[in-house]
Scaffold this active site. Sequence first.
Site, short mmCIF file in Angstrom:
data_model
loop_
_atom_site.label_atom_id
_atom_site.label_comp_id
_atom_site.label_asym_id
_atom_site.label_seq_id
_atom_site.Cartn_x
_atom_site.Cartn_y
_atom_site.Cartn_z
N SER A 187 -51.56 -47.83 70.23
CA SER A 187 -50.50 -47.54 69.30
C SER A 187 -50.52 -46.27 68.75
O SER A 187 -51.90 -45.98 68.78
CB SER A 187 -51.53 -48.99 68.87
OG SER A 187 -52.20 -49.24 69.26
N THR A 188 -50.40 -46.51 67.50
CA THR A 188 -50.50 -45.28 66.36
C THR A 188 -52.63 -44.84 65.69
O THR A 188 -52.66 -43.75 66.58
CB THR A 188 -49.34 -44.96 65.51
OG1 THR A 188 -48.72 -45.52 65.80
CG2 THR A 188 -49.67 -43.88 64.47
#
Length: 483
Positions: A16-17
């Site tokens: 995820s970011t």
Amino acid sequence: MKQQEGKKVLLYCRVSTDEQAKEGVSLDEQRTRLKAYCVAMGWKVEIEEIIDDGYSAKDIDRPGLKRLLSQVEKGTVSRVLVTKLDRLSRRLLDLLKLIDLFGQHEVSFVSTSESFDTETPSGRLTLQVLGAVAEFERERIRERVIDNMAHAAKSGKWLTQHPYGYRLVEKELVVHEREAIVVRRIYDMFLDQGMGYFAIAKQLNEEGISSRQGKEWSIRSVKLVLTNPVYKGTLVWNRTDSSKKKRKQKEEGEWIMLPGALPAIVSEEKWDKVQEKINDKPKVPSRAKTSPHLLGGLLKCGKCGASMTISWSGWPKRHRVYRCSAYKNKGTCESKPYRADEVEKWFVEGLKNLVDSVEHRVREVVISQVEEEKSQKKEQKLRAAKLRYERKVEAYTAGLIELSDLVEEKSRLDEELRKEQDSGSDIDEVVVNQVINELKEKCANFIDSIGVLPVPELKQRLLLIVDRVVLLGEKEIEISLVV
């Protein structure tokens, strides 16, 4: 166990970011570990990598995972490998659904870090335990975020995107005067001019005034402006439960409400009047709004109570007449037709006489309504106080708060009960006089607008003050005001 012949192994990698910079979860690191595991296990079959770059594991709506599941359902996969359980999902329910789907298609699920394989009983047990822990941790993180947001809200900080009429500066709302002028105008159009959501949106769009992000106004956007408490300076947070797909409004006792915490664009008095009109708006027939005739949709027959509609009469010079619909459509009423211009003249004269005596005639009605509204507000406030106390009792029983917190909440409840007992039935003369003066002013504004404004605009003002008109006979009209 032997690798199923002709079927491949899928290596699933996800970041995820906010995890991209963390050591040990990069896509390259995951690929390296998974390929090394396949070599160590001696699997000499086709290996395919499936990547979800920049996607959270809070749900399964990810393009890579969808592609993986599609291949599983086609029967071309023997194993699915991840470096860690939370790469696939952080929610136990989603994990169990995925594992069940894998089982239906004879696909085993392997996590290299946790060292288990779902083809074994111990692996399936470990999976469920780890999944429960992962979901528990995620819920704890969510609770901490909510607590932090609640603290910020109580401090008057704005936590979401700024509403129309404001701008966000260092998490605080400031009035954007150009848009604030439009907001005040919307309130005036609705409250003083009698315009509905659609009419307001249409007017603003025709003038080229855009709403948020340059979009056109709609019924929904106008209603949001008219019902958002931010415009009277009140911060309201935690009104809805967004933890599930279908949002649900919480009990009022759970809301965080801070009056005066934000810069107001309209007065609290005007905002409250708008809400009263929205919630207690009299049911006006649609034809009363759309009819091009002054009393169309309002005028009733004094003999049978049916609506009186416009017809045309006379030859060769035709003129408008109000005719009882029961006579016109059924022949069941003996009421005669009346010239429309004469009826409208009688109505205006009657309204002028009513304005002169409005204080005496409606005072008792106004007093009754003020008493009822006062009683409803007290009951609502007391219910909210009781609900807050009941939740504190539950929290104390569960060991979540101290006894001193419960005692403090009980004192607040007792204070509300005492206020209710002490408050008598005295009528606030200031409020009564204010209501009467506003009604007189609206009647005067309508009368002054006759012959000046076109009928559609005139009717908007008329519907603010008149609820019903009954034609009893020649020059006999009964007018019921909206009080």
